[in-house]
Write an enzyme that holds these catalytic residues in place. Structure first.
Site, PDB file in Angstrom:
ATOM      1  N   GLU A 119     -10.393   9.415  -8.864  1.00 23.46           N
ATOM      2  CA  GLU A 119     -10.603   8.826  -7.233  1.00 23.46           C
ATOM      3  C   GLU A 119     -10.721  10.140  -6.185  1.00 23.46           C
ATOM      4  OE1 GLU A 119      -6.738   6.284  -5.752  1.00 23.46           O
ATOM      5  OE2 GLU A 119      -8.019   5.931  -6.907  1.00 23.46           O
TER       6      GLU A 119
ATOM      7  N   HIS B 225     -17.953   2.943 -10.539  1.00 28.50           N
ATOM      8  CA  HIS B 225     -17.280   2.582  -8.961  1.00 28.50           C
ATOM      9  C   HIS B 225     -17.620   1.716  -7.940  1.00 28.50           C
ATOM     10  CE1 HIS B 225     -13.340   5.864  -9.853  1.00 28.50           C
ATOM     11  NE2 HIS B 225     -13.912   4.398 -11.347  1.00 28.50           N
TER      12      HIS B 225
END
Length: 480
Positions: free
Chosen positions: A358, A385
């Site tokens: 991330e 995502h």
């Protein structure tokens, strides 16, 4: 701890101990409608602050979303009440709190004198079996973790979320729960947000799961493992594991709270004993991933940024910022007072880095500001995502002058002559903060829908502006 030099850019510190209670209020459990606009809406453009001089700022980041939602799920499954200090209050955690309330979990939050929030969680004698509705928004931890909670409860539940959530992958966790006895129907594409009927679960079942698209599939099953009849034997299918750091965080959190589990020698198998978790009291760490854009701002402006309460050891993937920023040319130090200081010392160096997870959107933006090419690998799973982050980064970094090539599992980034641009956020908080970082170095950047940062950091625009304002202060001081 004495405040370090520089401007404080937040009034919401991350406490080490709970402060004085000043207000108590129940969690809002009103269900969300989950409606979405039927026609395109013109985005709201946020002029990203430009730093004409080096920054000199101290930034207090909010609590970790990943840890907050793991603690909340385990508190709902615990055998007695729990207390979670420094709970993150953001869109993702509010969605989790609402979901737990739907299962009959009693929740009360206390706002402390220092601005932090403490949540007291009282699990029911038996989680509600519904029928119930769960609004997931765009929160991966809600749409993946809560179906496993519903399986434990034997619940009839309907899950829905934002339009973008309806195309996020879900099939691996749903298939694994089906092996345990859950039954699903779909009100859209098979393998996406479902309706669920969790019947009698099979005791001690051995389950195989595909963890290549998201670590949350594995974490969801592990978090439910202690409450499943006969525990859980889980094995990752062949292929890469997405974000193994987040799986390690889940394992560490379970062990921290008393769960008994073994990890296979190759790190691809887990055996969780059926053992109720007792109620607990914890303080959530600051969100080190969300600290990343602020720390990277030191390199982008050749300034200095400090983040207090940085843990000496952590399971968060954001802990990697220390090594990443140092490799890109920063001076990085962690003081005895737990203040992490990052100082930009000159040109930003390109980097060859694997498994940024991330952190990749912020890291990619920093690579676009570097003096040499960069290669990011091991992040192919970012296609699933909040948006396809690889395609989004290629498009948006290209707008500011970088040449970006999408590879099978990552990005190759070659910096170019920088230019202003309007950058889309794709309803993705990390794309929005990456755009803000570019704006510090490129005058004339606008970011669409900066409010999407409320997913994990509701005060981001104000904190970012306050940090950027320290550049103006430094410029005035230098002119005297």
């Amino acid at each position: 701890m004495n405040a370090p030099a520089g401007a404080r850019t937040s009034c919401a510190p991350t406490p080490q101990q709970p402060g004085l209670t000043v207000r108590i209020s129940p969690i809002n459990t009103a269900p969300s409608t989950g409606t979405t606009p039927s026609h395109p809406v013109e985005p709201l453009w946020w002029p990203a602050p430009f730093a004409a001089a080096p920054l000199d700022a101290t930034v207090l980041v909010p609590a970790s979303k990943s840890l907050t939602n793991r603690y909340l799920v385990l508190a709902a499954l615990a055998s007695s009440p729990s207390t979670i200090h420094n709970t993150l209050i953001s869109r993702d955690t509010e969605l989790m709190l609402d979901a737990l309330a739907a299962f009959g979990v009693a929740l009360e939050r206390t706002v402390q004198a220092d601005g932090s929030t403490t949540v007291h969680v009282v699990p029911p004698a038996r989680l509600s079996a519904g029928p119930l509705q769960v609004q997931c928004g765009l929160a991966g931890t809600v749409m993946r973790f809560v179906p496993a909670l519903a399986a434990v409860a034997g619940a009839q539940a309907r899950f829905d979320g934002d339009a973008a959530a309806r195309v996020r992958p879900m099939a691996p966790v749903l298939d694994a729960l089906a092996e345990l006895g859950a039954v699903f129907t779909y009100h859209g594409t098979p393998g996406m947000l479902p309706a669920m009927d969790a019947r009698q679960l099979e005791a001690g079942a051995a389950v195989q799961i595909d963890g290549s698209a998201s670590s949350q599939f594995i974490s969801a099953l592990l978090l439910a493992g202690p409450a499943l009849p006969g525990g859980l034997r889980l094995r990752a299918a062949q292929g890469p594991l997405a974000s193994p750091d987040h799986i390690a965080m889940t394992v560490a959190t379970l062990r921290e709270l008393g769960a008994v589990l073994e990890v296979d020698a190759d790190g691809r198998g887990w055996h969780v004993q059926p053992r109720p978790i007792a109620g607990f009291t914890v303080t959530v760490e600051p969100d080190l991933s969300n600290a990343g854009p602020f720390l990277a701002a030191a390199l982008a402006t050749r300034g200095v940024v400090r983040v207090p309460f940085w843990p000496a050891a952590t399971t968060q993937v954001g802990g990697k910022w220390v090594q990443i920023l140092a490799a890109m040319g920063a001076e990085v130090s962690l003081g005895a007072d737990s203040v992490l200081t990052v100082r930009g010392t000159g040109p930003i160096r390109g980097i060859d880095y694997a498994d940024a997870s991330e952190l990749a959107p912020t890291l990619a933006a920093l690579c676009a500001l570097a003096d040499s090419p960069s290669r990011l690998t091991g992040i192919g799973h970012l296609r699933g995502h909040e948006t396809d982050r690889l395609a989004a980064l290629q498009a948006e970094l290209g707008k500011v002058g970088a040449q970006v090539q999408v590879t099978g599992d990552g990005l190759e980034i070659t910096p170019g002559a920088l230019r202003p641009a309007d950058l889309d956020s794709y309803e993705d908080h990390r794309m929005a903060t990456a755009g803000a970082l570019l704006g510090l170095a490129v005058d004339g950047i606008r970011v669409a829908d900066i409010a999407t940062t409320s997913k994990t950091m509701p005060d981001f625009p104000a904190q970012w502006a306050a940090m950027a304002a320290t550049a103006a202060g430094a410029a005035e001081q230098g002119a005297r």
